[in-house]
Scaffold this motif. Structure first.
Motif, mmCIF file in Angstrom:
data_model
loop_
_atom_site.group_PDB
_atom_site.id
_atom_site.type_symbol
_atom_site.label_atom_id
_atom_site.label_comp_id
_atom_site.label_asym_id
_atom_site.label_seq_id
_atom_site.Cartn_x
_atom_site.Cartn_y
_atom_site.Cartn_z
ATOM 1 N N PRO A 9 3.353 10.268 10.831
ATOM 2 C CA PRO A 9 1.980 10.251 11.340
ATOM 3 C C PRO A 9 0.927 10.721 10.344
ATOM 4 C CG PRO A 9 3.226 12.003 12.385
ATOM 5 C CD PRO A 9 4.189 11.215 11.543
ATOM 6 N N SER A 10 1.334 11.039 9.118
ATOM 7 C CA SER A 10 0.343 11.413 8.108
ATOM 8 C C SER A 10 0.056 10.255 7.150
ATOM 9 C CB SER A 10 0.827 12.638 7.316
ATOM 10 O OG SER A 10 1.998 12.331 6.591
ATOM 11 N N ASN A 11 0.722 9.118 7.327
ATOM 12 C CA ASN A 11 0.549 7.975 6.425
ATOM 13 C C ASN A 11 -0.084 6.779 7.119
ATOM 14 O OD1 ASN A 11 1.715 9.180 4.157
ATOM 15 N ND2 ASN A 11 3.766 8.541 4.757
ATOM 16 N N VAL A 12 -1.045 6.172 6.451
ATOM 17 C CA VAL A 12 -1.580 4.881 6.884
ATOM 18 C C VAL A 12 -0.613 3.821 6.379
ATOM 19 C CG1 VAL A 12 -3.453 3.212 6.531
ATOM 20 C CG2 VAL A 12 -3.983 5.644 6.864
ATOM 21 N N MET A 13 -0.259 2.886 7.243
ATOM 22 C CA MET A 13 0.667 1.821 6.857
ATOM 23 C C MET A 13 -0.089 0.489 6.879
ATOM 24 S SD MET A 13 3.954 3.054 9.067
ATOM 25 C CE MET A 13 5.170 2.194 8.089
ATOM 26 N N MET A 14 0.138 -0.312 5.834
ATOM 27 C CA MET A 14 -0.460 -1.639 5.745
ATOM 28 C C MET A 14 0.659 -2.648 5.576
ATOM 29 S SD MET A 14 -3.648 -0.695 3.233
ATOM 30 C CE MET A 14 -4.339 -2.337 3.207
ATOM 31 N N PHE A 15 0.501 -3.802 6.227
ATOM 32 C CA PHE A 15 1.529 -4.841 6.206
ATOM 33 C C PHE A 15 0.886 -6.165 5.826
ATOM 34 C CE2 PHE A 15 2.299 -1.736 9.552
ATOM 35 C CZ PHE A 15 3.526 -1.210 9.157
ATOM 36 N N PHE A 16 1.604 -6.928 5.017
ATOM 37 C CA PHE A 16 1.123 -8.223 4.560
ATOM 38 C C PHE A 16 2.146 -9.286 4.934
ATOM 39 C CE2 PHE A 16 -0.594 -4.956 1.868
ATOM 40 C CZ PHE A 16 -1.915 -5.308 1.725
ATOM 41 N N GLY A 17 1.669 -10.434 5.334
ATOM 42 C CA GLY A 17 2.565 -11.547 5.626
ATOM 43 C C GLY A 17 1.869 -12.598 6.466
ATOM 44 N N ARG A 18 2.256 -13.834 6.269
ATOM 45 C CA ARG A 18 1.611 -14.956 6.971
ATOM 46 C C ARG A 18 1.854 -14.940 8.472
ATOM 47 N NH1 ARG A 18 -0.456 -19.014 4.431
ATOM 48 N NH2 ARG A 18 0.336 -20.631 5.794
ATOM 49 N N SER A 19 2.904 -14.284 8.932
ATOM 50 C CA SER A 19 3.210 -14.278 10.357
ATOM 51 C C SER A 19 2.344 -13.322 11.166
ATOM 52 C CB SER A 19 4.676 -13.910 10.583
ATOM 53 O OG SER A 19 5.518 -14.862 10.012
ATOM 54 N N TYR A 20 1.775 -12.303 10.517
ATOM 55 C CA TYR A 20 1.002 -11.309 11.266
ATOM 56 C C TYR A 20 -0.300 -10.899 10.583
ATOM 57 C CZ TYR A 20 4.676 -9.268 8.485
ATOM 58 O OH TYR A 20 5.582 -9.034 7.485
ATOM 59 N N SER A 21 -0.605 -11.445 9.423
ATOM 60 C CA SER A 21 -1.889 -11.129 8.787
ATOM 61 C C SER A 21 -2.248 -12.167 7.730
ATOM 62 C CB SER A 21 -1.846 -9.733 8.159
ATOM 63 O OG SER A 21 -0.836 -9.675 7.165
ATOM 64 N N PRO A 22 -2.280 -13.445 8.077
ATOM 65 C CA PRO A 22 -2.551 -14.470 7.070
ATOM 66 C C PRO A 22 -3.917 -14.280 6.400
ATOM 67 C CG PRO A 22 -2.624 -15.405 9.288
ATOM 68 C CD PRO A 22 -2.140 -14.000 9.423
ATOM 69 N N GLY A 23 -3.876 -14.062 5.083
ATOM 70 C CA GLY A 23 -5.093 -13.900 4.314
ATOM 71 C C GLY A 23 -5.712 -12.521 4.367
ATOM 72 N N ALA A 24 -5.048 -11.602 5.033
ATOM 73 C CA ALA A 24 -5.602 -10.244 5.165
ATOM 74 C C ALA A 24 -4.431 -9.262 5.223
ATOM 75 C CB ALA A 24 -6.485 -10.155 6.404
ATOM 76 N N TYR A 25 -4.528 -8.266 6.102
ATOM 77 C CA TYR A 25 -3.446 -7.309 6.268
ATOM 78 C C TYR A 25 -3.454 -6.778 7.697
ATOM 79 C CZ TYR A 25 -7.127 -3.777 5.627
ATOM 80 O OH TYR A 25 -8.265 -3.025 5.757
ATOM 81 N N ALA A 26 -2.333 -6.228 8.080
ATOM 82 C CA ALA A 26 -2.211 -5.544 9.376
ATOM 83 C C ALA A 26 -2.062 -4.061 9.080
ATOM 84 C CB ALA A 26 -1.000 -6.085 10.136
ATOM 85 N N TRP A 27 -2.254 -3.219 10.089
ATOM 86 C CA TRP A 27 -2.246 -1.788 9.827
ATOM 87 C C TRP A 27 -1.754 -0.971 11.016
ATOM 88 C CZ3 TRP A 27 -6.579 -4.813 10.296
ATOM 89 C CH2 TRP A 27 -7.373 -4.618 11.433
#
Length: 192
Positions: A9-27
């Motif tokens: 819970p002290s880390n921001v997580m970012m995820f990249f991939g066409r299935s859940y963040s095409p052209g951007a990122y998820a978090w």
């Protein structure tokens, strides 16, 4: 959020991939021990056929190996969504004849590489407030706003735009291609 060893819970997580963040990122952005902001950014020109924001978020919850594990037992408390401009800021942000100043999203004052608009809007808003105050008190020109926000922010907006354009080039390929590029960045480079 799921109590598992992959969630800190002290880390921001970012995820990249066409299935859940095409052209951007998820978090996943922790807001406390058991609460987080979870979201997906998508770029319309990069959406696979049949994909939309709801589908991208569902995919994050169900397909991403790490995020789905963390979000397994999560409960959605509220939802919010919107459109974020990711181009360069408008050249003209002051209309003298109507006494109008454009600030924030209204003139694309957004860090286009990450979609962040609140900090630059606060800076531009402070500049606008001072200029408006001086305008009413001393009859100074409203064009000072445009000169000053550009002096303080424009180089950052341009740099972020170049980064976003580079990301566009590597994000249009496969997820493995994007991973190849992302894995070559150091922690400092990602932070910067």
């Amino acid at each position: 959020l799921s109590k598992n060893d992959t969630y800190d819970p002290s880390n921001v997580m970012m995820f990249f991939g066409r299935s859940y963040s095409p052209g951007a990122y998820a978090w996943i952005i922790p807001k406390g021990k058991d609460t987080a902001n979870v979201g997906c950014g998508i770029r319309k020109p990069m959406l696979p056929k049949g994909m939309n924001l709801s589908k991208a978020l569902d995919n994050l919850f169900s397909l991403h190996p790490q995020a789905s594990n963390i979000l397994t037992d999560s409960k959605i408390e509220s939802t919010i969504g919107g459109v974020v401009p990711v181009g360069l800021p408008y050249e003209r942000t002051v209309d003298i004849s109507s006494g109008t100043l454009l600030i924030g999203d209204s003139c694309c004052q957004v860090v286009s590489s990450v979609g962040g608009g609140i900090p630059p809007a606060m800076v531009a808003g402070r500049i606008a407030a001072r200029v408006i105050y001086d305008h009413f008190l001393r009859n100074s020109s409203l064009t000072t706003y445009e000169i000053e926000w550009k002096r303080q922010l424009l180089s950052m907006f341009r740099r972020a735009y170049r980064i976003r354009r580079f990301f566009d080039k590597i994000a249009t390929g496969s997820d493995s291609r994007l991973s190849w590029y992302m894995n070559r960045l150091s922690s400092k480079e990602i932070y910067d």
